[in-house]
Design a protein around this motif. Structure first.
Motif, PDB file in Angstrom:
ATOM      1  N   PHE A   1       0.827  -1.209   0.000  1.00  0.00           N
ATOM      2  CA  PHE A   1       0.000   0.000   0.000  1.00  0.00           C
ATOM      3  C   PHE A   1       0.864   1.264   0.000  1.00  0.00           C
ATOM      4  CE2 PHE A   1      -3.464  -2.804   1.589  1.00  0.00           C
ATOM      5  CZ  PHE A   1      -4.345  -2.566   0.543  1.00  0.00           C
ATOM      6  N   ALA A   2       1.951   1.251   0.749  1.00  0.00           N
ATOM      7  CA  ALA A   2       2.853   2.409   0.763  1.00  0.00           C
ATOM      8  C   ALA A   2       3.479   2.609  -0.617  1.00  0.00           C
ATOM      9  CB  ALA A   2       3.941   2.228   1.821  1.00  0.00           C
ATOM     10  N   GLY A   3       3.907   1.528  -1.242  1.00  0.00           N
ATOM     11  CA  GLY A   3       4.468   1.624  -2.594  1.00  0.00           C
ATOM     12  C   GLY A   3       3.456   2.142  -3.591  1.00  0.00           C
ATOM     13  N   PHE A   4       2.230   1.667  -3.509  1.00  0.00           N
ATOM     14  CA  PHE A   4       1.162   2.139  -4.389  1.00  0.00           C
ATOM     15  C   PHE A   4       0.944   3.632  -4.203  1.00  0.00           C
ATOM     16  CE2 PHE A   4      -3.345   3.069  -5.122  1.00  0.00           C
ATOM     17  CZ  PHE A   4      -3.454   2.688  -6.452  1.00  0.00           C
ATOM     18  N   TYR A   5       0.913   4.083  -2.965  1.00  0.00           N
ATOM     19  CA  TYR A   5       0.691   5.502  -2.694  1.00  0.00           C
ATOM     20  C   TYR A   5       1.812   6.343  -3.289  1.00  0.00           C
ATOM     21  CZ  TYR A   5       0.328   9.930  -0.280  1.00  0.00           C
ATOM     22  OH  TYR A   5       0.246  11.261   0.000  1.00  0.00           O
ATOM     23  N   PHE A   6       3.067   5.977  -3.033  1.00  0.00           N
ATOM     24  CA  PHE A   6       4.195   6.803  -3.481  1.00  0.00           C
ATOM     25  C   PHE A   6       4.456   6.700  -4.985  1.00  0.00           C
ATOM     26  CE2 PHE A   6       5.244   6.757   1.070  1.00  0.00           C
ATOM     27  CZ  PHE A   6       5.388   8.124   1.253  1.00  0.00           C
ATOM     28  N   MET A   7       3.982   5.647  -5.629  1.00  0.00           N
ATOM     29  CA  MET A   7       4.229   5.495  -7.067  1.00  0.00           C
ATOM     30  C   MET A   7       3.038   5.921  -7.925  1.00  0.00           C
ATOM     31  SD  MET A   7       6.462   2.043  -7.219  1.00  0.00           S
ATOM     32  CE  MET A   7       6.927   2.327  -8.911  1.00  0.00           C
ATOM     33  N   MET A   8       1.828   5.957  -7.366  1.00  0.00           N
ATOM     34  CA  MET A   8       0.648   6.261  -8.169  1.00  0.00           C
ATOM     35  C   MET A   8      -0.111   7.500  -7.672  1.00  0.00           C
ATOM     36  SD  MET A   8       0.572   3.856 -10.466  1.00  0.00           S
ATOM     37  CE  MET A   8      -1.066   3.605 -11.053  1.00  0.00           C
ATOM     38  N   VAL A   9      -0.509   7.514  -6.453  1.00  0.00           N
ATOM     39  CA  VAL A   9      -1.390   8.560  -5.938  1.00  0.00           C
ATOM     40  C   VAL A   9      -0.655   9.888  -5.792  1.00  0.00           C
ATOM     41  CG1 VAL A   9      -2.833   9.250  -3.991  1.00  0.00           C
ATOM     42  CG2 VAL A   9      -2.837   6.878  -4.775  1.00  0.00           C
ATOM     43  N   ARG A  10       0.482   9.886  -5.165  1.00  0.00           N
ATOM     44  CA  ARG A  10       1.216  11.122  -4.893  1.00  0.00           C
ATOM     45  C   ARG A  10       1.638  11.852  -6.170  1.00  0.00           C
ATOM     46  NH1 ARG A  10       6.799  11.743  -2.125  1.00  0.00           N
ATOM     47  NH2 ARG A  10       6.652  13.835  -1.315  1.00  0.00           N
ATOM     48  N   PRO A  11       2.226  11.184  -7.169  1.00  0.00           N
ATOM     49  CA  PRO A  11       2.582  11.898  -8.403  1.00  0.00           C
ATOM     50  C   PRO A  11       1.365  12.469  -9.136  1.00  0.00           C
ATOM     51  CG  PRO A  11       3.776   9.837  -8.288  1.00  0.00           C
ATOM     52  CD  PRO A  11       2.777   9.824  -7.177  1.00  0.00           C
ATOM     53  N   GLN A  12       0.244  11.755  -9.113  1.00  0.00           N
ATOM     54  CA  GLN A  12      -0.963  12.258  -9.774  1.00  0.00           C
ATOM     55  C   GLN A  12      -1.470  13.523  -9.093  1.00  0.00           C
ATOM     56  OE1 GLN A  12      -2.302  11.416 -12.568  1.00  0.00           O
ATOM     57  NE2 GLN A  12      -4.033  12.788 -12.399  1.00  0.00           N
ATOM     58  N   ARG A  13      -1.452  13.555  -7.772  1.00  0.00           N
ATOM     59  CA  ARG A  13      -1.858  14.762  -7.054  1.00  0.00           C
ATOM     60  C   ARG A  13      -0.954  15.932  -7.402  1.00  0.00           C
ATOM     61  NH1 ARG A  13      -3.144  12.785  -0.981  1.00  0.00           N
ATOM     62  NH2 ARG A  13      -5.093  11.736  -1.450  1.00  0.00           N
ATOM     63  N   LYS A  14       0.345  15.676  -7.515  1.00  0.00           N
ATOM     64  CA  LYS A  14       1.290  16.744  -7.860  1.00  0.00           C
ATOM     65  C   LYS A  14       0.993  17.286  -9.250  1.00  0.00           C
ATOM     66  CE  LYS A  14       5.916  18.358  -7.768  1.00  0.00           C
ATOM     67  NZ  LYS A  14       5.501  19.680  -8.149  1.00  0.00           N
ATOM     68  N   ARG A  15       0.721  16.404 -10.217  1.00  0.00           N
ATOM     69  CA  ARG A  15       0.384  16.857 -11.576  1.00  0.00           C
ATOM     70  C   ARG A  15      -0.886  17.699 -11.567  1.00  0.00           C
ATOM     71  NH1 ARG A  15       2.512  11.825 -13.042  1.00  0.00           N
ATOM     72  NH2 ARG A  15       0.494  10.789 -12.851  1.00  0.00           N
TER      73      ARG A  15
END
Length: 91
Positions: A16-30
Motif C-alpha cells: 500500500f505504501a508503494g502504491f501511494y508513493f508510485m501512483m497517488v502522490r505523483p498524480q496529485r502533484k500533476r
C-alpha cells in the motif's frame, strides 16, 4: 499472531505504501501543477492546449480564456484545457 501473519501484514503495508508513493502522490502533484498553471495564465501569454492548438490569450475571466490562433480566428475555451505555456524555444 504467528510470524507468518506478521510477514503478510508487513507485506500488505509495504504494498500500500508503494502504491501511494508510485501512483497517488505523483498524480496529485500533476493536478496541483495544472491548477497552478491555469490560474496563472494572463492576457498576452502564448499557450498550447491539450488538443495541440497553439494560440495567444486575448481575453480571460475566471473559468475561460479567449484564444487567438494564427489564422486570426478566436475561440473561447476552459482554462483547464491549457497544457502548457509556449516559450520562445517552443516556436
Amino acid at each position: 499472531m504467528d510470524t507468518t501473519t506478521w510477514i503478510m501484514v508487513g507485506f500488505l503495508v509495504v504494498m500500500f505504501a508503494g502504491f501511494y508513493f508510485m501512483m497517488v502522490r505523483p498524480q496529485r502533484k500533476r493536478q496541483q501543477d495544472q491548477a497552478q498553471l491555469a490560474a496563472n495564465i494572463k492576457i498576452g501569454d502564448r499557450v498550447i492546449t491539450w488538443s495541440g492548438i497553439y494560440g495567444e490569450v486575448i481575453g480571460a475571466d475566471d473559468d475561460t480564456l479567449v484564444i487567438k490562433v494564427e489564422s486570426g480566428a478566436s475561440f473561447r475555451m476552459a482554462r483547464m484545457a491549457v497544457a502548457q505555456k509556449q516559450f520562445e524555444d517552443n516556436k
